[in-house]
Design a protein around this motif. Structure first.
Motif, mmCIF file in Angstrom:
data_model
loop_
_atom_site.group_PDB
_atom_site.id
_atom_site.type_symbol
_atom_site.label_atom_id
_atom_site.label_comp_id
_atom_site.label_asym_id
_atom_site.label_seq_id
_atom_site.Cartn_x
_atom_site.Cartn_y
_atom_site.Cartn_z
ATOM 1 N N UNK A 1 40.787 22.979 27.232
ATOM 2 C CA UNK A 1 39.340 22.521 27.188
ATOM 3 C C UNK A 1 39.277 20.857 26.867
ATOM 4 N N UNK A 2 40.212 20.590 25.825
ATOM 5 C CA UNK A 2 40.310 19.078 25.677
ATOM 6 C C UNK A 2 40.660 18.369 27.028
ATOM 7 N N UNK A 3 41.459 19.015 27.825
ATOM 8 C CA UNK A 3 41.876 18.257 28.830
ATOM 9 C C UNK A 3 40.906 18.049 29.924
ATOM 10 N N UNK A 4 39.922 19.063 29.888
ATOM 11 C CA UNK A 4 38.767 19.128 30.733
ATOM 12 C C UNK A 4 37.533 18.060 30.433
ATOM 13 N N UNK A 5 37.547 17.894 28.825
ATOM 14 C CA UNK A 5 36.833 16.892 28.517
ATOM 15 C C UNK A 5 37.166 15.496 28.802
ATOM 16 N N UNK A 6 38.576 15.156 28.664
ATOM 17 C CA UNK A 6 39.309 13.982 28.955
ATOM 18 C C UNK A 6 38.950 13.597 30.409
ATOM 19 N N UNK A 7 39.135 14.559 31.456
ATOM 20 C CA UNK A 7 39.186 14.310 32.840
ATOM 21 C C UNK A 7 37.786 14.109 33.228
ATOM 22 N N UNK A 8 36.686 14.916 32.672
ATOM 23 C CA UNK A 8 35.311 14.513 32.902
ATOM 24 C C UNK A 8 35.026 13.067 32.381
ATOM 25 N N UNK A 9 35.777 12.533 31.264
ATOM 26 C CA UNK A 9 35.398 11.199 30.898
ATOM 27 C C UNK A 9 36.008 10.489 31.739
ATOM 28 N N UNK A 10 36.926 10.465 32.460
ATOM 29 C CA UNK A 10 37.405 9.823 33.507
ATOM 30 C C UNK A 10 36.410 9.775 34.553
ATOM 31 N N UNK A 11 35.804 10.804 34.928
ATOM 32 C CA UNK A 11 34.929 10.732 36.001
ATOM 33 C C UNK A 11 33.687 9.821 35.778
ATOM 34 N N UNK A 12 33.303 10.092 34.368
ATOM 35 C CA UNK A 12 32.199 8.975 33.639
ATOM 36 C C UNK A 12 32.253 7.678 33.808
ATOM 37 N N UNK A 13 33.638 7.174 33.627
ATOM 38 C CA UNK A 13 33.824 5.871 33.525
ATOM 39 C C UNK A 13 34.172 5.401 34.871
ATOM 40 N N UNK A 14 34.591 6.047 35.612
ATOM 41 C CA UNK A 14 34.751 5.704 37.341
ATOM 42 C C UNK A 14 33.222 5.678 37.894
ATOM 43 N N UNK A 15 32.316 6.481 37.538
ATOM 44 C CA UNK A 15 30.930 6.388 37.981
ATOM 45 C C UNK A 15 30.385 4.931 37.540
ATOM 46 N N UNK B 1 30.425 4.004 49.277
ATOM 47 C CA UNK B 1 29.685 4.350 48.584
ATOM 48 C C UNK B 1 29.866 5.923 48.224
ATOM 49 N N UNK B 2 29.850 6.392 49.390
ATOM 50 C CA UNK B 2 29.965 7.794 49.545
ATOM 51 C C UNK B 2 31.227 8.399 49.108
ATOM 52 N N UNK B 3 32.388 7.439 49.471
ATOM 53 C CA UNK B 3 33.887 7.653 49.049
ATOM 54 C C UNK B 3 33.816 7.824 47.564
ATOM 55 N N UNK B 4 33.347 6.694 46.847
ATOM 56 C CA UNK B 4 33.406 7.049 45.417
ATOM 57 C C UNK B 4 32.572 8.195 44.895
ATOM 58 N N UNK B 5 31.490 8.411 45.422
ATOM 59 C CA UNK B 5 30.922 9.717 44.982
ATOM 60 C C UNK B 5 31.759 10.832 45.070
ATOM 61 N N UNK B 6 32.456 10.972 46.120
ATOM 62 C CA UNK B 6 33.197 12.117 46.383
ATOM 63 C C UNK B 6 34.636 12.294 45.416
ATOM 64 N N UNK B 7 35.086 10.836 45.210
ATOM 65 C CA UNK B 7 36.048 10.889 43.953
ATOM 66 C C UNK B 7 35.572 11.341 42.831
ATOM 67 N N UNK B 8 34.257 11.021 42.288
ATOM 68 C CA UNK B 8 34.005 11.470 41.168
ATOM 69 C C UNK B 8 33.620 12.733 41.257
ATOM 70 N N UNK B 9 33.116 13.309 42.049
ATOM 71 C CA UNK B 9 32.935 14.798 42.240
ATOM 72 C C UNK B 9 33.989 15.636 42.297
ATOM 73 N N UNK B 10 35.171 14.885 42.687
ATOM 74 C CA UNK B 10 36.388 15.453 42.680
ATOM 75 C C UNK B 10 36.909 15.738 41.480
ATOM 76 N N UNK B 11 36.781 14.832 40.560
ATOM 77 C CA UNK B 11 37.489 14.900 39.337
ATOM 78 C C UNK B 11 36.573 15.848 38.420
#
Lengths: 291, 326
Positions: free
Chosen positions: A70-84, A106-116
């Motif tokens: 669960x904690x790893x999920x939170x941290x990965x989600x945080x990475x997506x947030x900062x990337x966004x 821009x579409x590539x960055x969107x896809x990268x955030x979604x992938x994370x």
């Protein structure tokens, strides 16, 4: 009249153990944009940088794999947030590196955030899907669960410098592995920017170590390294000779190998679970019933 | 070994320990250590690049110099036996790998270590005389030492009373070392146990004190001078070892006698060990590049040396999965 402003010509560094050191070799190389113009200097990683990165990754493994899913999920989600949050910086880096239009970048960055975000969600669900309570002929609970493999060397794709990078990195760390990643040689900028994101988003130092440089010189050392447990050869797609030699070197300590594809795949396609399951070990536990 | 210097010089030194006052006058008359200079010199010697065949030689020499140490309250006979086996054959997959110099344990485990090591040539060193604190009445220190010697210890590592040293009671420290050295004699005759004197340099505050302690211990008949017990931080550092090496060099010039040096604690990597070897060669010369005259007190250092050794032999990096967990 004000004097013309002097450009800040950047020389980026490596990302090892949560710090940003220069290459031990002292070398750097010029990263050009898609039209051949100067973008920045990137550190040229040497075998000793790879060695230091493996030490850092090994040191971080116990703590990272020991965290709750669960904690790893939170941290990965945080990475997506900062990337966004850093969207303009990444869009520009992708645009320069890959020669895309601003809209496509821009579409590539969107896809990268979604992938994370997608992989972050898998952190506490993968066990349900690939783990099992096995029926056995005796009074035992018999449980199989996926465990992280250990230190994984990842050769990031040469073409897709952000989406491809995220698509090979996220599935490896989400299960609790730690990573030594060699970025795209010609397009290191998104990897360097991602290192800055990782350093500011709760990912413990050493979990991801990013080396910019030439996979052909660094990868053989990682493939032969006895303290590396697995290697993903995505970054040498198409180079059959190098890929084969890396597989041979990796066989010495029975590393798990994710083989190089013949050509770089379309990273925009929906991923499947193998990116995660290739780097886990199934552990089976027998426990007597009624005790 | 060079000839004795003029009898006058040795005569001077024997007078030095006649009383507390003469001893203090001598120790405080030693030239002061230039702190910035010592640190800069140690740092510059640490930048030498030792590669390929020279590195292979340095690694093997460093392995031969290791006093493989375990000084934990949780030590068991089983752990000491495992450590002794490792000392005799550090790399079980490679018969060309040399043995370490000694195994270093608490006095109660000397018998276990001795039994396991047999006549392999690996010595047993015991920390005696109330290590690590050094704060016990003299008769307890002496009994501790005699026990260890009777159990078969080849080397005794004692620690000085830093409280007495820092208060300036130099003669008391001197007499304690002399007494412990006496306790190193074997009752039935035979080669007495070698005495290493630990200063716990992390508690001596200044390099001047390290120099004074070095001379004090050498005058009292120490075979080795040693930086630390490993229980106090900072433990061994390059500048501290430099000051001690200078002291043994000067002592040989004055008396013709060689004294060994043992940095202990905090030396964990091959790179660190090689820096020490470079310093030994540059400060006191190749005479000291021998396990009889220079030792490393270490536990984790040996694993790193073995991993580097395997890297040189096979061309690929090794990992902690291929060495023992101590």
């Amino acid at each position: 009249m004000a004097a013309p402003r002097i450009d800040v010509r950047k020389t980026y560094k490596l990302y090892i153990g949560g710090a940003f050191p220069r290459s031990e070799s002292g070398y750097s190389y010029t990263a050009l944009d898609a039209k051949g113009r100067f973008v920045a200097n990137a550190a040229l990683a040497s075998r000793k940088d790879a060695r230091d990165a493996v030490v850092a990754a090994r040191k971080a493994f116990g703590g990272w794999s020991g965290r709750t899913a669960y904690n790893r999920a939170q941290i990965l989600y945080r990475v997506a947030e900062v990337l966004e949050d850093r969207r303009p910086q990444f869009a520009l880096a992708v645009q320069q590196s890959e020669g895309l239009t601003p809209a496509r970048a821009n579409a590539v960055v969107d896809a990268a955030v979604d992938r994370l975000v997608w992989y972050a969600g898998w952190a506490d669900k993968l066990t349900q899907v690939v783990g099992n309570a096995n029926p056995v002929a005796g009074p035992f609970f018999n449980l199989s669960t996926p465990e992280p493999t250990g230190v994984v060397a990842v050769l990031a794709p040469q073409g897709s410098s952000l989406l491809g990078l995220v698509s090979v990195l996220a599935p490896v760390i989400v299960t609790g592995n730690t990573v030594v990643l060699v970025s795209s040689y010609a397009r290191p900028l998104p990897a360097v920017n991602l290192a800055e994101v990782l350093a500011t988003s709760d990912v413990p130092g050493g979990v991801v170590n990013i080396l910019t440089g030439d996979a052909a010189t660094v990868a053989p050392w990682l493939a032969a390294h006895l303290d590396v447990n697995a290697i993903d050869l995505a970054g040498v797609a198409g180079d059959t000779e190098l890929a084969t030699s890396l597989e041979v070197a990796a066989a010495d300590n029975l590393k798990r190998v994710r083989r190089a594809p013949a050509t770089e795949p379309d990273w925009a396609a929906a991923p499947d679970l193998t990116a995660m399951t290739d780097f886990v070990e199934i552990k089976t536990v027998w426990h007597p019933m009624g005790v | 070994m060079p000839a004795l210097t003029s009898p006058g010089a040795t005569g001077d030194l024997s007078d030095v320990t006649a009383s507390d006052a003469t001893l203090r006058r001598f120790l405080h008359g030693l030239p002061g250590v230039d702190q910035v200079g010592a640190e800069a010199r140690a740092a510059s010697l640490g930048t030498r690049s030792i590669k390929t065949t020279a590195k292979a030689q340095a690694i093997d020499l460093a392995i031969r110099m290791v006093d493989l140490t375990t000084l934990e309250g949780q030590d068991t006979p089983g752990k000491v036996r495992a450590l002794a086996s490792k000392a005799m054959r550090p790399d079980p997959t490679d018969a060309t790998c040399p043995a370490t110099a000694a195994v270093c344990v608490y006095p109660d485990l000397v018998g276990v270590a001795k039994q396991q090591l047999g006549d392999s040539g690996v010595n047993v060193a015991a920390v005696a005389a109330a290590v690590p604190r050094g704060r016990a009445p003299l008769d307890i220190k002496l009994a501790d030492t005699r026990d260890a010697v009777a159990a078969g210890a080849d080397e005794i590592d004692m620690v000085i009373d830093r409280g007495a040293f820092l208060t300036g009671r130099y003669l008391q420290v001197f007499e304690e070392i002399v007494a412990v050295r006496g306790a190193c004699e074997r009752p039935g005759g035979g080669e007495p146990a070698h005495l290493k004197v630990i200063f716990e340099t992390g508690e001596l505050q200044t390099y001047d004190n390290v120099r004074r302690a070095s001379w004090l211990a050498m005058l009292a008949g120490a075979h080795f001078i040693k930086t630390s017990t490993g229980k106090v931080q900072p433990a061994a550092t390059l500048p501290v070892t430099l000051v001690m090496l200078e002291a043994v060099r000067d002592y040989r010039e004055a008396t013709g006698q060689m004294v060994g040096v043992k940095p202990a604690g905090g030396i964990r990597t091959t790179k660190d060990a090689v820096k020490y070897l470079v310093m030994v060669n540059e400060v006191v010369g190749a005479d000291w590049l021998d396990p009889d005259w220079f030792r490393f007190g270490a536990s984790t250092l040996l694993n790193d040396l073995l991993m580097q050794r395997s890297k040189l032999a096979t061309g690929r990096y090794s990992g902690p999965d291929y060495v023992t967990i101590d």
